[in-house]
Design an enzyme around this catalytic site. Structure first.
Site, PDB file in Angstrom:
ATOM      1  N   ALA A   1       0.797  -1.237   0.000  1.00 59.48           N
ATOM      2  CA  ALA A   1       0.000   0.000   0.000  1.00 59.48           C
ATOM      3  C   ALA A   1       0.834   1.295   0.000  1.00 59.48           C
ATOM      4  O   ALA A   1       0.681   2.137  -0.898  1.00 59.48           O
ATOM      5  CB  ALA A   1      -0.980  -0.036   1.165  1.00 59.48           C
TER       6      ALA A   1
ATOM      7  N   ARG B   1      -4.970   0.127  -9.088  1.00 60.60           N
ATOM      8  CA  ARG B   1      -5.384  -0.863  -8.096  1.00 60.60           C
ATOM      9  C   ARG B   1      -6.375  -0.185  -7.148  1.00 60.60           C
ATOM     10  O   ARG B   1      -6.095   0.906  -6.649  1.00 60.60           O
ATOM     11  CB  ARG B   1      -4.168  -1.413  -7.323  1.00 60.60           C
ATOM     12  CG  ARG B   1      -3.169  -2.143  -8.234  1.00 60.60           C
ATOM     13  CD  ARG B   1      -2.141  -2.912  -7.434  1.00 60.60           C
ATOM     14  NE  ARG B   1      -2.716  -4.096  -6.818  1.00 60.60           N
ATOM     15  CZ  ARG B   1      -2.091  -4.832  -5.891  1.00 60.60           C
ATOM     16  NH1 ARG B   1      -0.879  -4.487  -5.473  1.00 60.60           N
ATOM     17  NH2 ARG B   1      -2.674  -5.898  -5.371  1.00 60.60           N
TER      18      ARG B   1
ATOM     19  N   ASP C   1      -4.132  -2.393   3.945  1.00 61.62           N
ATOM     20  CA  ASP C   1      -4.265  -1.637   2.685  1.00 61.62           C
ATOM     21  C   ASP C   1      -5.278  -0.512   2.810  1.00 61.62           C
ATOM     22  O   ASP C   1      -5.211   0.484   2.073  1.00 61.62           O
ATOM     23  CB  ASP C   1      -4.677  -2.576   1.542  1.00 61.62           C
ATOM     24  CG  ASP C   1      -3.470  -3.371   1.071  1.00 61.62           C
ATOM     25  OD1 ASP C   1      -3.143  -4.379   1.734  1.00 61.62           O
ATOM     26  OD2 ASP C   1      -2.826  -2.952   0.089  1.00 61.62           O
TER      27      ASP C   1
ATOM     28  N   ASN D   1      -6.644  -6.290   4.063  1.00 64.08           N
ATOM     29  CA  ASN D   1      -5.235  -6.666   3.883  1.00 64.08           C
ATOM     30  C   ASN D   1      -5.219  -7.926   3.012  1.00 64.08           C
ATOM     31  O   ASN D   1      -6.273  -8.436   2.607  1.00 64.08           O
ATOM     32  CB  ASN D   1      -4.546  -6.898   5.230  1.00 64.08           C
ATOM     33  CG  ASN D   1      -3.037  -6.992   5.090  1.00 64.08           C
ATOM     34  OD1 ASN D   1      -2.410  -6.113   4.485  1.00 64.08           O
ATOM     35  ND2 ASN D   1      -2.420  -8.034   5.619  1.00 64.08           N
ATOM     36  N   LYS D   2      -4.059  -8.393   2.689  1.00 59.40           N
ATOM     37  CA  LYS D   2      -3.878  -9.530   1.779  1.00 59.40           C
ATOM     38  C   LYS D   2      -4.815 -10.677   2.121  1.00 59.40           C
ATOM     39  O   LYS D   2      -4.980 -11.018   3.293  1.00 59.40           O
ATOM     40  CB  LYS D   2      -2.411  -9.980   1.855  1.00 59.40           C
ATOM     41  CG  LYS D   2      -2.026 -11.124   0.964  1.00 59.40           C
ATOM     42  CD  LYS D   2      -2.430 -10.941  -0.487  1.00 59.40           C
ATOM     43  CE  LYS D   2      -1.921  -9.660  -1.108  1.00 59.40           C
ATOM     44  NZ  LYS D   2      -2.561  -9.365  -2.425  1.00 59.40           N
TER      45      LYS D   2
END
Ligand code: MRU
Length: 348
Positions: free
Chosen positions: A47, A88, A238, A248-249
């Site tokens: 990020a 993104r 993120d 997040n991931k």
């Protein structure tokens, strides 16, 4: 500390994170379009790092523009901003950086600056965003390290390290700061399917730093927690919504549920630029769906049969109720997050 991204002689230079750890290849972008492509294709990721890349890409676009007047420059600047915004969707740092660049342009134009002066102001701002991120990561590390006991076995997911920021890292910044403070820590790095940020990037960074690191596949985390081999979990973020839910991931949510089931503290570490008070809770965070090929293939090798549908959401949402604290450069935000996050953003 290896920089993930640099402004060098009017070009943006990045280490190609798709190729690590097998080769250290540097990619030089000379246009805003090349920077946008580098973000979309994951040459650079994480990020804060993509926020820095977007800002540098916009400054590069202005630098390369042939516009002589401010009106023409403004039109080309807007196009570069739109290009970056389309790369993104999930990490709010990207949009935060674009907004900072827009404010810089507007302030310079309002002050009557020439096209050349506006270009210089944009370049200065992009470099400031870069430098501030390194400072913020060091501070996040200092804040988070006080929550890390001596001897801690820390599980982390994805890569929230120097590669994902302008340097030092957020979650890995906490680990680095704990080590610098003399604590003995060891790290369990989740492999992080499908892009393998944990196995490839986190492990690479930590091994380079001489930090004790064990790579596991994502599905091993539950058994390790059950066997009491993990003392705490720290991940990056993120986008953090106003109530503390955060993206997040993919796989982060599962870890948070597991940590709660085993009584293990679960932390996130992120700069204030990751907090999005305009999004009330996690349901409003856009989740990027990435190409199926990241799941079906490893490099050129196909793993899956043709004909099966593929899903590849790149992020998931961790509900705030599972989070013990969020470490920022302005201190540790603890529940109730509505208040602590608002105080962090306001700088109080
Ligand atoms: O798809 P990626 O690799 O950009 O995802 C990165 C993450 O999920 C990180 O944990 C997050 O950006 C924090 S980085 C300091």
């Amino acid at each position: 500390m290896l920089p993930a991204i640099e402004w060098r002689d009017g070009a943006v230079v990045m280490i190609d994170q798709r190729k690590l750890p097998s080769s250290e290849v540097w990619v030089t972008c000379t246009t805003a379009r090349e920077v946008a492509r580098a973000i979309t294709s994951m040459v650079i990721r994480g990020a804060p790092a993509i926020g820095v890349a977007a800002a540098m890409g916009i400054a590069l676009g202005a630098r390369r523009s042939a516009a002589t007047g401010t009106r023409q420059l403004a039109a080309e600047f807007q196009k570069a901003c739109d290009l970056m915004a389309g790369t993104r969707p999930t990490a709010v740092n990207l949009f935060w950086a674009i907004e900072r660049m827009k404010r810089t342009f507007a302030a310079a134009a309002l002050a009557g600056a020439s096209a050349g002066e506006i270009r210089a102001a944009l370049e200065r701002e992009a470099l400031a965003i870069h430098d501030e991120d390194v400072e913020h990561c060091r501070e996040i590390g200092r804040v988070g390290a006080s929550f890390v006991p001596d001897g801690a076995r820390i599980l982390t997911h994805c890569n929230a390290g120097a590669l994902a920021t302008a340097g030092y890292g957020s979650a890995l910044g906490v680990i680095r700061a704990a080590v610098e403070a003399g604590k003995r820590v060891s790290v369990v790095a989740d492999e992080t399917r499908p892009f393998l940020q944990g196995a490839r990037l986190t492990a690479w960074e930590l091994v380079r730093d001489g930090i004790d690191t064990t790579i596991i596949t994502d599905s091993m985390a539950a058994a390790m927690m059950q066997q009491r081999q993990v003392d705490l979990v720290i991940v990056g973020a993120d986008r953090i919504a106003a109530n503390g839910d955060f993206a997040n991931k993919i796989g982060t949510y599962g870890l948070a549920v597991l940590a709660r089931a085993h009584g293990i503290p679960f932390y996130s570490a992120a700069p204030v630029s990751t907090i999005d008070l305009g999004t009330p809770d996690g349901s409003g965070i856009p989740i990027e769906e990435r190409p199926a090929r990241e799941v079906t293939h490893v490099g050129p090798v196909r793993l899956t049969p043709a004909g099966a549908a593929i899903r590849n959401p790149a992020f998931d949402i961790t509900p705030h109720a599972l989070v013990a604290a969020i470490f920022t450069e302005r201190g540790a935000c603890e529940p109730p997050f509505e208040q602590s996050l608002r105080r962090a953003v306001a700088g109080r």
